[in-house]
Design an enzyme around this catalytic site. Structure first.
Site, PDB file in Angstrom:
ATOM      1  N   HIS A 219     -12.752  29.025  24.334  1.00  0.00           N
ATOM      2  CA  HIS A 219     -13.538  28.563  23.181  1.00  0.00           C
ATOM      3  C   HIS A 219     -12.796  27.400  22.518  1.00  0.00           C
ATOM      4  O   HIS A 219     -12.474  26.426  23.180  1.00  0.00           O
ATOM      5  CB  HIS A 219     -13.774  29.774  22.256  1.00  0.00           C
ATOM      6  CG  HIS A 219     -14.668  29.550  21.074  1.00  0.00           C
ATOM      7  ND1 HIS A 219     -15.556  28.532  20.952  1.00  0.00           N
ATOM      8  CD2 HIS A 219     -14.800  30.286  19.919  1.00  0.00           C
ATOM      9  CE1 HIS A 219     -16.201  28.627  19.794  1.00  0.00           C
ATOM     10  NE2 HIS A 219     -15.762  29.678  19.151  1.00  0.00           N
ATOM     11  N   HIS A 257     -20.284  25.201  29.778  1.00  0.00           N
ATOM     12  CA  HIS A 257     -20.716  25.682  28.454  1.00  0.00           C
ATOM     13  C   HIS A 257     -21.737  26.787  28.653  1.00  0.00           C
ATOM     14  O   HIS A 257     -22.528  26.754  29.597  1.00  0.00           O
ATOM     15  CB  HIS A 257     -21.356  24.534  27.653  1.00  0.00           C
ATOM     16  CG  HIS A 257     -21.407  24.803  26.187  1.00  0.00           C
ATOM     17  ND1 HIS A 257     -22.409  25.528  25.605  1.00  0.00           N
ATOM     18  CD2 HIS A 257     -20.557  24.459  25.196  1.00  0.00           C
ATOM     19  CE1 HIS A 257     -22.191  25.622  24.306  1.00  0.00           C
ATOM     20  NE2 HIS A 257     -21.062  24.983  24.021  1.00  0.00           N
ATOM     21  N   ASP A 313     -14.749  19.545  24.166  1.00  0.00           N
ATOM     22  CA  ASP A 313     -13.276  19.557  24.182  1.00  0.00           C
ATOM     23  C   ASP A 313     -12.641  18.566  25.143  1.00  0.00           C
ATOM     24  O   ASP A 313     -11.427  18.372  25.117  1.00  0.00           O
ATOM     25  CB  ASP A 313     -12.795  20.977  24.530  1.00  0.00           C
ATOM     26  CG  ASP A 313     -13.151  21.962  23.431  1.00  0.00           C
ATOM     27  OD1 ASP A 313     -13.715  23.023  23.730  1.00  0.00           O
ATOM     28  OD2 ASP A 313     -12.901  21.627  22.260  1.00  0.00           O
TER      29      ASP A 313
END
Ligand code: SDX
Length: 379
Positions: A219, A257, A313
């Site tokens: 995460h 994701h 990210d």
């Protein structure tokens, strides 16, 4: 009669547990909206205080509303001395995410959360940025820089982090990064905040649950891990590095994701920021950029057909390195950015609260008889 096995939805994938008006994550088309506003427009035109107001109130503020919201955030920037002492004490012995969790829990325990929840939300949104800046500054220099009231939220965050006034470019970049990370519907850390809030625990404790959930590398922790992976693959055959990692059951950080089976729209914007700073970038950032773009091309060939694309990210690390931010501070900054997202979902869930308590399909035995230990043979 044995009960028939229900459908098990591992990871609660595709399970709807409430209705929400806060955020739409369009996974098929790679679009993201905060209360209906597309993320690319908010990232280009808005600021973190205004987006925080939007997430807490469901609409954009007018001038006087924004100014009073800003005033209330400004008033909550200072951190209690006892908390600074704990941050200092832990800075050599713990990680920034552990220290963030401890510091926020301590602030919550020093306060008596009053009935005015709106003020508590605003205080938390402001305090998380101050605490992250203090953690970064104290671990780098041993010094805590007190907030500067004349500065806007992001400018003050960078001032408290670096101990000097930031330049305009750094403020603009960090403003956009905070907006891009501010909210993302029922992701793991937000769900964790909601679970805690659903027991009628308090807002600080729900926020601490979220901080500790965000930390995981699947995460929020992926931003730091993605940068460390880019550094590890530098100079290596990237295709072979990817094959070996996947063959060993590993994950390439910054890709994939649960909802986006397309390019994460936040990654598109952050990639654009990274490309825009190349002319002034250091050799380190230029090298990281070269590596991440090569990795993106390799992953596109190998796994995009499986719906695995860059996520928020992937490019964040090189952008934060351009701002001279250390990797261990990436996820704490993510937490500070996500504070309005967590608070808006706690606020929304409490409007029709119901204790969250999913069930499991029991596969064990029943009716076993207890045998005293002296009669148990070799168990
Ligand atoms: C965030 O939910 C949110 O909104 C989160 C977030 C937010 O703003 O709050 O968007 C922020 O957390 C973004 C995600 C950051 N995490 C990472 O970058 C870590 C790497 N990503 C993976 O671990 C993974 O993609 C997840 C955990 C993010 C999502 O994975 P899923 O949906 O649980 O799918 P899975 O792990 O079951 O994988 C399905 C398949 C597997 O292959 P098979 O075993 O079926 O052959 O896809 C493969 C996986 O091996 N896969 C990957 C991969 N991600 C999925 N293979 C290699 N590298 C990856 N990154």
């Amino acid at each position: 009669m044995t009960e028939s096995k229900p459908e098990i939805r591992s990871g609660l994938d595709g399970v709807y547990f409430m209705e929400s008006a806060i955020c739409k994550v369009d996974g098929a088309n790679g679009r993201l909206y905060y209360y209906g506003y597309p993320i690319d427009e908010l990232a280009a035109e808005s600021n973190f205080e205004e987006v925080s107001y939007l997430l807490m109130n469901g609409r954009l503020p007018n001038l006087s509303e924004l100014s009073s919201f800003r005033e209330r955030m400004r008033a909550a920037r200072a951190i209690p001395g006892e908390v600074i002492d704990v941050i200092t004490e832990l800075s050599e012995r713990s990680t920034p995410m552990h220290i963030l969790s401890t510091a926020v829990d301590m602030i919550g325990s020093l306060k008596r959360e009053g009935p005015d929840r709106k003020s508590t939300y605003i205080e938390i949104i402001s305090e998380l940025s101050s605490v992250v800046a203090a953690i970064g500054s104290i671990s780098a220099t041993g010094r805590y820089t007190r907030p500067e009231d004349s500065l806007g939220h992001i400018e003050n965050f960078l001032y408290m982090l670096k101990g000097e006034r930031p330049n305009k470019e750094s403020v603009e970049i960090m403003e956009r990064m905070f907006i891009l990370h501010a909210e993302h519907s029922s992701n793991a850390s937000t769900f964790s905040a909601i679970v805690t809030a659903s027991t009628l625990s308090d807002i600080y404790s729900s926020t601490v649950s979220a901080i500790n959930t965000l930390k995981g590398p699947l995460h929020g922790g992926a931003d730091e891990m993605a940068l460390r992976m880019l550094n590890d693959m530098r100079g290596k055959d990237i295709a072979r590095y990817v094959d070996n990692t996947i063959a060993l059951g590993g994950r390439i950080m910054g890709f994939g994701h649960r909802v986006y089976k397309s390019y994460d729209p936040r990654a598109t914007i952050i990639k654009g920021i990274l490309e825009s700073v190349q002319p002034k970038a250091s050799a380190e950032v230029r090298e990281l950029t070269k590596t991440v773009l090569s990795l993106e091309a390799v992953m596109r060939d190998k796994v995009s057909s499986k719906g695995i694309w860059p996520n928020v990210d992937l490019f964040t690390g090189p952008v934060y390195r351009y701002l001279d931010i250390l990797p261990e501070l990436f996820t704490p900054i993510f937490a500070a950015s996500r504070a309005p997202g967590w608070c808006s979902h706690i606020q929304e869930y409490w409007k029709s609260n119901k204790l969250l308590r999913p069930t499991v399909f029991y596969t064990g035995e029943v009716g076993k008889r207890y045998v005293p230990i002296e009669k148990r043979q070799g168990e």
